[in-house]
Motif scaffolding. Structure first.
Motif, PDB file in Angstrom:
ATOM      1  N   ASP A  72       0.812  -1.218   0.000  1.00  0.00           N
ATOM      2  CA  ASP A  72       0.000   0.000   0.000  1.00  0.00           C
ATOM      3  C   ASP A  72       0.849   1.273   0.000  1.00  0.00           C
ATOM      4  O   ASP A  72       0.413   2.313  -0.516  1.00  0.00           O
ATOM      5  N   THR A  73       2.003   1.210   0.610  1.00  0.00           N
ATOM      6  CA  THR A  73       2.826   2.420   0.785  1.00  0.00           C
ATOM      7  C   THR A  73       4.093   2.382  -0.059  1.00  0.00           C
ATOM      8  O   THR A  73       5.030   3.137   0.217  1.00  0.00           O
ATOM      9  N   LEU A  76       5.353   5.695  -1.310  1.00  0.00           N
ATOM     10  CA  LEU A  76       5.934   6.523  -0.252  1.00  0.00           C
ATOM     11  C   LEU A  76       7.329   6.043   0.122  1.00  0.00           C
ATOM     12  O   LEU A  76       8.200   6.850   0.486  1.00  0.00           O
ATOM     13  N   MET A  91       7.285  11.498   2.561  1.00  0.00           N
ATOM     14  CA  MET A  91       7.587  11.232   3.955  1.00  0.00           C
ATOM     15  C   MET A  91       8.911  11.858   4.383  1.00  0.00           C
ATOM     16  O   MET A  91       9.076  12.278   5.535  1.00  0.00           O
ATOM     17  N   ALA A 248      -3.614  10.946   7.628  1.00  0.00           N
ATOM     18  CA  ALA A 248      -3.826   9.572   7.154  1.00  0.00           C
ATOM     19  C   ALA A 248      -4.971   8.903   7.917  1.00  0.00           C
ATOM     20  O   ALA A 248      -5.747   8.139   7.348  1.00  0.00           O
ATOM     21  N   MET A 253      -6.313   5.695   5.957  1.00  0.00           N
ATOM     22  CA  MET A 253      -5.160   5.024   5.342  1.00  0.00           C
ATOM     23  C   MET A 253      -4.269   4.471   6.455  1.00  0.00           C
ATOM     24  O   MET A 253      -3.259   5.062   6.844  1.00  0.00           O
ATOM     25  N   SER A 255      -2.338   1.845   6.551  1.00  0.00           N
ATOM     26  CA  SER A 255      -0.990   1.433   6.147  1.00  0.00           C
ATOM     27  C   SER A 255      -0.025   2.614   6.170  1.00  0.00           C
ATOM     28  O   SER A 255       1.141   2.473   6.570  1.00  0.00           O
ATOM     29  N   ASP A 256      -0.504   3.781   5.769  1.00  0.00           N
ATOM     30  CA  ASP A 256       0.341   4.976   5.833  1.00  0.00           C
ATOM     31  C   ASP A 256       0.719   5.307   7.274  1.00  0.00           C
ATOM     32  O   ASP A 256       1.849   5.719   7.557  1.00  0.00           O
ATOM     33  N   LEU A 259       3.467   2.857   8.427  1.00  0.00           N
ATOM     34  CA  LEU A 259       4.766   3.244   7.870  1.00  0.00           C
ATOM     35  C   LEU A 259       5.325   4.465   8.580  1.00  0.00           C
ATOM     36  O   LEU A 259       6.524   4.520   8.914  1.00  0.00           O
ATOM     37  N   ALA A 260       4.473   5.445   8.851  1.00  0.00           N
ATOM     38  CA  ALA A 260       4.924   6.646   9.550  1.00  0.00           C
ATOM     39  C   ALA A 260       5.416   6.316  10.945  1.00  0.00           C
ATOM     40  O   ALA A 260       6.428   6.873  11.411  1.00  0.00           O
TER      41      ALA A 260
END
Length: 289
Positions: A72-73, A76, A91, A248, A253, A255-256, A259-260
């Motif tokens: 998904d990311t 990014l 990011m 997000a 979102m 998944s974002d 990741l963050a």
């Protein structure tokens, strides 16, 4: 084959063998360090990812699996520095914006915190007058300062910097003052015998002796700064990793967000290690003197 040729082959073999042994000895500490420090973290991290993947692999799971987060990311991850204008940036830019605010607020906290810590540690009168105030103010949650700072500065960026400053300063003040108060009396006697002036005493006696305490406060302060800026940016908006996480969430979102959070953790770890590395250099230099 002549005796001379055989001798040259043997001597060449001895030289190559010596070089290999030397290289092996030099690489052995690296291998030992990898086995002791890196390999356990890799094994535990791999097990954690496998368990996470297994628990979230079922259809309809509330949280995404690691493989889904990556898929998904992916854009990014591979393009962290894109810039489409406004707050639609990669990011990498989000983290750099947060780090810039942390750098300003934390630097101010270091200067003010060490100065006040030295004052409180050196002066009994200052300690009795300021310590109760510090103990009261340091218990105020960082985000509780945000409305006051917004009212005072009328702008989100200096308000976030102030939140960083007011969050990081307390452990620096407290640890610095403890370090100053714990300077051995022998050190003070030596300064009197050598007739050191105030500046010489500060540079040659006070700071080296209190350095381990000071850097303990600095490490705590940098961790609190990074925690506070992520929370503050969720409220003030604009570019920053905290606002990215909140945005997000509003867009569902997940998944974002995951990741963050990984990036936030890695950056926080690197900041702590950076202060720790500087601490080792400074304290070793002091002991060498």
């Amino acid at each position: 084959m002549t005796a001379r040729t055989q001798y040259s082959f043997r001597s060449g073999g001895v030289e190559v063998s010596g070089v290999l042994q030397k290289v092996t000895r030099q690489l052995k500490p690296l291998g030992d360090g990898f086995l002791k420090n890196v390999l356990p973290a890799l094994i535990i991290g791999g097990l954690f990812i496998l368990i996470w993947e297994w628990m979230t692999a079922a259809p309809g799971a509330a949280l995404p699996s690691p493989s889904k987060v990556v898929s998904d990311t992916w854009e990014l991850i591979v393009n962290p520095f894109y810039n489409h204008g406004g707050t639609d940036v990669g990011m990498g830019w989000q983290i750099l914006a947060s780090l810039e605010r942390v750098a300003y607020g934390y630097s101010l906290a270091v200067v003010a915190g060490i100065s006040l810590g030295v004052l409180v540690g050196q002066s009994t009168w200052a300690m009795r007058g300021l310590d109760p105030i510090f103990q009261i103010l340091r218990t105020v949650p960082p985000l509780a300062w945000l409305p006051i700072s917004l009212a005072a500065f009328q702008d989100s960026n200096p308000s976030a910097i102030f939140v960083i400053f007011i969050t990081a300063i307390w452990p620096i003040i407290i640890n610095t003052s403890v370090g100053i108060r714990n300077i051995p009396e022998d050190y003070r006697n030596v300064s009197r015998v050598l007739s050191l002036n105030g500046y010489e005493y500060f540079v040659k006696i006070m700071l080296p002796a209190a350095a381990p305490y000071i850097f303990t406060g600095l490490r705590i302060g940098i961790g609190l700064s990074w925690l506070a800026i992520v929370a503050a940016e969720m409220l003030i908006g604009g570019v920053g990793i905290g606002f990215f996480i909140w945005d997000a969430w509003n867009a569902s979102m997940i998944s974002d967000i995951v990741l963050a959070l990984v990036y936030v953790g890695v950056v926080g770890f690197l900041l702590d290690r950076m202060i720790g590395f500087i601490s080792v250099l400074v304290t070793r230099g002091t002991s060498a003197q």
